[in-house]
Design an enzyme around this catalytic site. Structure first.
Site, PDB file in Angstrom:
ATOM      1  N   ARG A  31     -36.288  20.754  14.186  1.00 53.79           N
ATOM      2  CA  ARG A  31     -35.211  20.193  13.031  1.00 53.79           C
ATOM      3  C   ARG A  31     -35.468  21.024  11.766  1.00 53.79           C
ATOM      4  O   ARG A  31     -37.429  21.229  11.726  1.00 53.79           O
ATOM      5  CB  ARG A  31     -35.256  18.416  13.165  1.00 53.79           C
ATOM      6  CG  ARG A  31     -35.169  17.835  13.842  1.00 53.79           C
ATOM      7  CD  ARG A  31     -34.558  16.519  14.195  1.00 53.79           C
ATOM      8  NE  ARG A  31     -35.888  16.104  13.828  1.00 53.79           N
ATOM      9  CZ  ARG A  31     -35.932  14.836  13.248  1.00 53.79           C
ATOM     10  NH1 ARG A  31     -34.546  14.270  13.338  1.00 53.79           N
ATOM     11  NH2 ARG A  31     -36.945  14.319  13.403  1.00 53.79           N
ATOM     12  N   THR A  45     -33.144  19.864   5.937  1.00 52.41           N
ATOM     13  CA  THR A  45     -30.632  19.159   6.090  1.00 52.41           C
ATOM     14  C   THR A  45     -31.397  18.148   7.879  1.00 52.41           C
ATOM     15  O   THR A  45     -30.281  17.905   7.909  1.00 52.41           O
ATOM     16  CB  THR A  45     -31.025  20.934   6.096  1.00 52.41           C
ATOM     17  OG1 THR A  45     -31.457  21.543   7.016  1.00 52.41           O
ATOM     18  CG2 THR A  45     -30.906  21.591   5.104  1.00 52.41           C
ATOM     19  N   ASP A  73     -43.450  10.389  17.081  1.00 53.08           N
ATOM     20  CA  ASP A  73     -43.300  11.652  16.832  1.00 53.08           C
ATOM     21  C   ASP A  73     -43.062  12.282  18.688  1.00 53.08           C
ATOM     22  O   ASP A  73     -44.731  12.267  18.957  1.00 53.08           O
ATOM     23  CB  ASP A  73     -43.662  12.831  16.589  1.00 53.08           C
ATOM     24  CG  ASP A  73     -42.895  14.552  16.728  1.00 53.08           C
ATOM     25  OD1 ASP A  73     -42.964  14.844  15.492  1.00 53.08           O
ATOM     26  OD2 ASP A  73     -42.979  15.153  17.558  1.00 53.08           O
ATOM     27  N   ASP A 105     -45.603  15.353  19.233  1.00 51.37           N
ATOM     28  CA  ASP A 105     -47.039  15.120  19.035  1.00 51.37           C
ATOM     29  C   ASP A 105     -47.381  13.853  19.552  1.00 51.37           C
ATOM     30  O   ASP A 105     -48.859  13.998  20.072  1.00 51.37           O
ATOM     31  CB  ASP A 105     -47.192  14.789  17.357  1.00 51.37           C
ATOM     32  CG  ASP A 105     -46.780  15.344  16.618  1.00 51.37           C
ATOM     33  OD1 ASP A 105     -47.106  16.523  16.678  1.00 51.37           O
ATOM     34  OD2 ASP A 105     -46.576  15.171  15.385  1.00 51.37           O
TER      35      ASP A 105
HETATM   36  N1  URA Z   1     -37.897  12.452  17.248  1.00 50.90           N
HETATM   37  C1  URA Z   1     -38.940  12.265  17.270  1.00 50.90           C
HETATM   38  O1  URA Z   1     -39.764  12.499  18.443  1.00 50.90           O
HETATM   39  N2  URA Z   1     -38.920  10.986  17.116  1.00 50.90           N
HETATM   40  C2  URA Z   1     -37.852  10.645  16.556  1.00 50.90           C
HETATM   41  O2  URA Z   1     -37.786   9.091  16.505  1.00 50.90           O
HETATM   42  C3  URA Z   1     -36.877  11.361  15.963  1.00 50.90           C
HETATM   43  C4  URA Z   1     -36.825  12.419  16.550  1.00 50.90           C
END
Ligand code: URA
Length: 218
Positions: free
Chosen positions: A113, A117, A209, A212
Site C-alpha cells: 500500500r 494514497t 498490522d 507485523d
Molecule cells: N492491513 C492490516 O494489516 N491491518 C489493517 O487494519 C488494515 C490493513
C-alpha cells in the site's frame, strides 16, 4: 450478508460465525497476544475459513474397492484448487488452508500500500500457468480499503481464472463495498465485518498490522 450455512449468491459475503472462529479471532485481536500465538491462531482460523470457502467445490463419482466391496464414491472433480496469497500477510492464511487442501497449487501476488494514497502497487507475481482451468481462492487477512484485493483480482481476471473467491479474517465495510463495486461476482468469506477504517486505512477495532503481528516485525 448471511452465515456459513446459507446458499451463496454472486457478490455475497459469508460470515463464518462458528464459535471457534470467533473465539480465536478475539484472541488474535488482543494487543498482548504474542507473535507465536498470533501465528498459530491465524493458521487455525484459516483452516476453518477454508472449510467454508471450499464448501461448494464440485464432486464427481469414481469407482473404488473398499476392504469389503466395490463402491462408487465422490471425489473432487477437475484440476486442483489454486490458493493465491497477497504478500506478505496472506501467507499466514495460506498455511492453514494448505493444512486443509495440501495438494492445492499456490500463487503469490506481492502488493504494497502506497502510504500516502493507500493505492495498491504490485511488485511480484508468480501464478500457475493454467489458471483458466482452476478455481482460485485469494487470501489476505485484512480487507481494508479493498485496493489490494481489487488489484489482485484484476490480475486473476486478466489471466482468466475459472472462478475467484476472496477469504479474509476481518473485513471493513469500505473494503467490501469497493471489492463488490468492481467485482460483484467475487464471493467474500470472512470471520468478521468490523466498524470502519481509520485515517491511515487501518480497520477499527481490527487487530493492527496483520503482517507485523504475524512476522514480529514491529
Ligand atoms: N492491513 C492490516 O494489516 N491491518 C489493517 O487494519 C488494515 C490493513
Amino acid at each position: 450478508m448471511h452465515n456459513a450455512s446459507s446458499p451463496r449468491a454472486p457478490g455475497s459475503v459469508t460470515l463464518v460465525d462458528h464459535p471457534l472462529v470467533q473465539h480465536k479471532l478475539s484472541l488474535m485481536r488482543a494487543a498482548d497476544t504474542s507473535t507465536s500465538k498470533f501465528r498459530r491462531l491465524m493458521r487455525e482460523v484459516s483452516l476453518l475459513l477454508g472449510y467454508e470457502a471450499t464448501r461448494d467445490l464440485a464432486l464427481e463419482m469414481t469407482e473404488i474397492v473398499t476392504p469389503l466391496e466395490p463402491a462408487r464414491v465422490p471425489v473432487l472433480a477437475g484440476k486442483k484448487l489454486c490458493l493465491v496469497s497477497i504478500l506478505r500477510a496472506g501467507n499466514g492464511i495460506l498455511d492453514g488452508m494448505l493444512d486443509l487442501v495440501p495438494s492445492a497449487r499456490v500463487g503469490h501476488i506481492g502488493i504494497y500500500r502506497e502510504p500516502r494514497t493507500l493505492g495498491a502497487v504490485e511488485y511480484y507475481l508468480k501464478l500457475p500457468e493454467d489458471l483458466a482451468e482452476r478455481d482460485v481462492i485469494l487470501v489476505d487477512p485484512m480487507l481494508a480499503t479493498g485496493n489490494s484485493a481489487v488489484a489482485a483480482i484484476s490480475r486473476l481476471v486478466e489471466l482468466r481464472a475459472r472462478s475467484i473467491k476472496f477469504v479474509c479474517l476481518v473485513a471493513a465495510p469500505e473494503g467490501i463495498e469497493q471489492l463488490h463495486r468492481v467485482f460483484p461476482e467475487v464471493a467474500i468469506v470472512t470471520a468478521c465485518v468490523d466498524r470502519c477504517l481509520n485515517e491511515h486505512g487501518y480497520i477499527l477495532p481490527g487487530l493492527g498490522d496483520a503482517g507485523d503481528r504475524l512476522f514480529g516485525t514491529k
